[in-house]
Enzyme design. Structure first.
Site, PDB file in Angstrom:
ATOM      1  CB  ILE A 164      -0.911   0.041   1.252  1.00 18.48           C
ATOM      2  CG1 ILE A 164      -1.755  -1.234   1.368  1.00 18.48           C
ATOM      3  CG2 ILE A 164      -1.790   1.296   1.253  1.00 18.48           C
ATOM      4  CD1 ILE A 164      -2.753  -1.442   0.274  1.00 18.48           C
ATOM      5  CE  LYS A 165       2.832   7.325  -3.602  1.00 19.80           C
ATOM      6  NZ  LYS A 165       3.217   7.705  -4.986  1.00 19.80           N
TER       7      LYS A 165
END
Length: 251
Positions: A165-166
């Protein structure tokens, strides 16, 4: 195998983002990718790019992990950017030897369902071909920027199958990382003073982040190459922001 190209033996990564042009055009620091990026690549573990930039500006012998921007959103001329679509076929990502595909998701926006469908379809294809998917938690003008929001959005994308995830750094960030079962990389966001960017990276790593994805805070720095090296010192060597900034000033 592909994720191991992005994350080092220490489990951390320094990503260099220069995919802003796909919605923002030639913004500051990104006017001449062909001149800027080749000078910086040596100090990044992974390049976050569109396929157009990859094909035209990156030397074919780069040997760097590539996180390929794979959604097509409306430009900044539109008020609502949340109605994006899948813009890259996974077969093209494989031809480009990408290490991961990045899918933008607008949790809480008008186009939330469509962006989550994009993610789900990308994950399905990624599972068939062995391609990791990066879920990117986008933040619109009217959306929350709170611990609760980033925790919910990150967990949601992980639950839908994103491999990492960013998201953005926020207060009580350790709650976001603790509640997410996959690695989190923080976005650099808008340009801030160099020491502040290093402090943000340091806090994020110490609060559970697996890495940083810096774009404007590198490209718009007074010394971009030195800045990226200083970020590496924080992420991979555990240097304090103050020591990394002192090194930045000397480089």
């Amino acid at each position: 195998s592909r994720l191991s190209h992005i994350f080092g033996d220490d489990g951390h990564t320094v990503m260099l983002a220069f995919d802003h042009g796909y919605i923002m055009g030639p913004t500051a620091g990104l006017e001449r990718l062909d001149l800027v990026i080749p000078q910086l690549m040596e100090y990044a573990d992974c390049l976050m790019a569109t396929r157009g930039a990859l094909r035209t500006c990156i030397p074919p012998n780069h040997h760097k992990a590539i996180c390929l921007r794979s959604t097509t959103d409306t430009s900044v001329l539109k008020e609502d950017l949340s109605h994006g679509v899948l813009g890259v076929d996974i077969e093209d990502a494989l031809r480009l030897n990408a290490s991961a595909m990045a899918i933008q998701c607008f949790v809480g926006a008008d186009g939330e369902l469509g962006s989550l469908e994009n993610l789900s379809r990308a994950v399905d294809a990624g599972e068939r071909y062995g391609m990791p998917i990066l879920g990117v938690t986008a933040v619109g003008k009217e959306m929350e920027r709170t611990t609760r929001y980033f925790g919910l959005a990150s967990r949601l994308l992980a639950e839908l199958g994103a491999h990492f995830i960013k998201t953005y750094y926020c207060e009580n960030f350790e709650q976001v990382t603790a509640g997410c079962p996959v690695p989190i990389v923080i976005a650099g966001g808008k340009k801030i003073p160099e020491l502040d960017a290093l402090k943000m990276a340091y806090r994020a790593i110490n609060e559970g982040a697996a890495g940083v994805d810096m774009g404007r805070n590198v490209l718009q720095a007074e010394k971009p190459k030195a800045m990226l090296q200083a970020i590496r010192m924080v992420v991979h060597e555990g240097l304090t922001p103050e020591k990394a900034y002192a090194a930045y000033e000397k480089l």
